[in-house]
Design a protein around this motif. Sequence first.
Motif, PDB file in Angstrom:
ATOM      1  N   HIS A 114       2.762 -20.002  27.700  1.00 30.07           N
ATOM      2  CA  HIS A 114       1.983 -19.279  26.696  1.00 30.07           C
ATOM      3  C   HIS A 114       1.583 -20.257  25.582  1.00 30.07           C
ATOM      4  O   HIS A 114       2.239 -20.319  24.535  1.00 30.07           O
ATOM      5  N   HIS A 132      -0.834 -20.242  23.489  1.00 32.45           N
ATOM      6  CA  HIS A 132      -1.257 -19.553  22.267  1.00 32.45           C
ATOM      7  C   HIS A 132      -0.945 -18.064  22.429  1.00 32.45           C
ATOM      8  O   HIS A 132      -0.792 -17.568  23.552  1.00 32.45           O
ATOM      9  N   TRP A 182      -2.398 -15.807  25.314  1.00 38.16           N
ATOM     10  CA  TRP A 182      -2.762 -16.641  26.455  1.00 38.16           C
ATOM     11  C   TRP A 182      -1.598 -16.700  27.438  1.00 38.16           C
ATOM     12  O   TRP A 182      -0.435 -16.643  27.036  1.00 38.16           O
ATOM     13  N   ASP A 233      -4.063 -12.677  30.543  1.00 35.30           N
ATOM     14  CA  ASP A 233      -4.549 -13.532  29.468  1.00 35.30           C
ATOM     15  C   ASP A 233      -5.720 -12.855  28.740  1.00 35.30           C
ATOM     16  O   ASP A 233      -6.635 -12.333  29.365  1.00 35.30           O
ATOM     17  N   GLN A 234      -5.671 -12.883  27.418  1.00 40.51           N
ATOM     18  CA  GLN A 234      -6.660 -12.156  26.615  1.00 40.51           C
ATOM     19  C   GLN A 234      -7.606 -13.080  25.844  1.00 40.51           C
ATOM     20  O   GLN A 234      -8.276 -12.651  24.912  1.00 40.51           O
ATOM     21  N   ARG A 235      -7.726 -14.330  26.234  1.00 38.02           N
ATOM     22  CA  ARG A 235      -8.563 -15.265  25.471  1.00 38.02           C
ATOM     23  C   ARG A 235     -10.056 -14.927  25.548  1.00 38.02           C
ATOM     24  O   ARG A 235     -10.831 -15.345  24.689  1.00 38.02           O
ATOM     25  N   LYS A 245     -13.567 -14.882  31.832  1.00 36.80           N
ATOM     26  CA  LYS A 245     -12.692 -16.046  31.749  1.00 36.80           C
ATOM     27  C   LYS A 245     -13.475 -17.340  31.984  1.00 36.80           C
ATOM     28  O   LYS A 245     -13.279 -18.354  31.283  1.00 36.80           O
ATOM     29  N   TRP A 253     -15.636 -18.111  29.068  1.00 34.56           N
ATOM     30  CA  TRP A 253     -14.816 -18.743  28.020  1.00 34.56           C
ATOM     31  C   TRP A 253     -14.656 -20.231  28.301  1.00 34.56           C
ATOM     32  O   TRP A 253     -14.769 -21.073  27.403  1.00 34.56           O
ATOM     33  N   ASN A 256     -15.917 -23.009  25.727  1.00 33.08           N
ATOM     34  CA  ASN A 256     -14.872 -23.650  24.934  1.00 33.08           C
ATOM     35  C   ASN A 256     -14.321 -24.938  25.522  1.00 33.08           C
ATOM     36  O   ASN A 256     -13.725 -25.733  24.785  1.00 33.08           O
TER      37      ASN A 256
END
Length: 520
Positions: A37, A39, A42, A107-109, A140, A143, A147
């Motif tokens: 994890h 973050h 995440w 995961d929630q990013r 995902k 992202w 990023n």
Amino acid sequence: MKYYLGIDVGTGSARAGLFDENGALLATAKHDIKMHHPHTGWAEQSTADIWQAVCHAVRQTLTAAALPGDAVTAIGFDATCSLALADSDFQPLALNDSGCDVIVWMDQRAVAEAAACSATGAEPLHYVGGTMSPEMQMPKLLWLKRNRPDLWAKLGYAGDLSDWLTRQATGHNTRSTCTLTCKWGYMPHRTPGWDRAFLAQIGMEDVLERAQLPETAAPVGSAIGTLTTQAAAELGLHPGCIVSAGMIDAHAGAVLSFALVAPSAIPHTLGLVAGTSNCHMALNPQALTVPGVWGPYRGVVLPDYWLNEGGQTASGALLEHLIANYRGADNYQPDIHGNIAQALLADYDSGRDPAPATHILPDFIGNRSPYADPSLRGVISGLTFTDAETTFRHTYWAAATAIAYGTRAIMARMSEHGYQFRHIVLTGGHAKSPLLTALYADATGCDLILPDCDEPVLLGSAMTACAAAHGGDLPRALQQLAPSSRILPANPMRQALHQARYEHFSALYRNYQSRPRTVS
């Protein structure tokens, strides 16, 4: 005698189960998988660690069954809908120094990216209840592109974990209809299956090439190929062993669930796969659109049926969280779940509500269904200055009932859009809890069907393996390997108790949803 191996890669472990041609479980084993994890919100894993765990579990299972690897006719993989990343040589594409190359399903990013996908209103949105979840793969990957352009430039493969496993096992990049349809926005009922206009709208025109996504997908129960020499050696099996198309873990449980009812009862049956999270599977010969519920997806569990899928992101995970954070849980050692269930059932079976003033909203990491709102968070209402044990007991009861009411709310939403449920087939870890089984039946008013099978998800995957060994004949495999089952009827004497609690539960949602949106 023929033997079939089901391999299930869950959130925390890889498990294998060996079944004979009559569906009898001969042996099972598991091996843990590490989670990282980096973050808050995440969650990451490593395909190398996962594959090692799979090989370890398979070898242990064969040893326990006292059977040689060449006795296994076919294997079926299922896994969480986690996203595996690799470069163009199918080597792990590490996200960071930990070596993790898997973004885990929970995961929630990608919340912002999921919202961007949903805002398009494109055709794939019609098949996910109108809202795309950050648990799905396009958000995902979006992202990643936004990023981590450095990783995006190196990306040569992206796949659902079960598809990665079949690729690792066979060398073939064939994808499953189950995974592509449910998690990628692929539409198997139309040609072409990919909506390139949607991909262009979200800036993902190059994703099909980057991720090696094919134009067609393999049906559930079809054969992908046979094990490579290397994979066979690592697993302790033989190169001629057949590998079936992979499945999402909950959908493998659904395969087993719908094998237990007559075809005429399928549209009136909910398959509830309940463990760390809950998945609610409903099949219909017609394509029914249900707001806030994923689907309809065609052919992802049984041929010629459309699937609607609801879900609760945290169910068993919520109960584990309470145990980890409430000092009063220590009073129920060593079997905390079993002992607290026994204590609560003593009150419940006598007709009393063990904690009438305590209520919970269970969405500690967002609501998947029926509100499709990842910003929702948990609420605990009605606590007082009681001792630690009483506080834990009341909170555990409120959480257990809230999990059942979340299922009731999902079923109510489905019923508003064409379903008429009479039965629930319950599989997963919750089927072993006398408290949760009673609550699911009584809170929904549906009779509960409980399979006489210790490993229903593994058996579901073994059923797909059996089908692959017989030319993709899934109905035949279901009939051949289906276990017996028993029925737990709903208790009408508890209807008033649950109606009162459910009304409070629903009111909490209405109040919480009207809040200023400041939750991160």
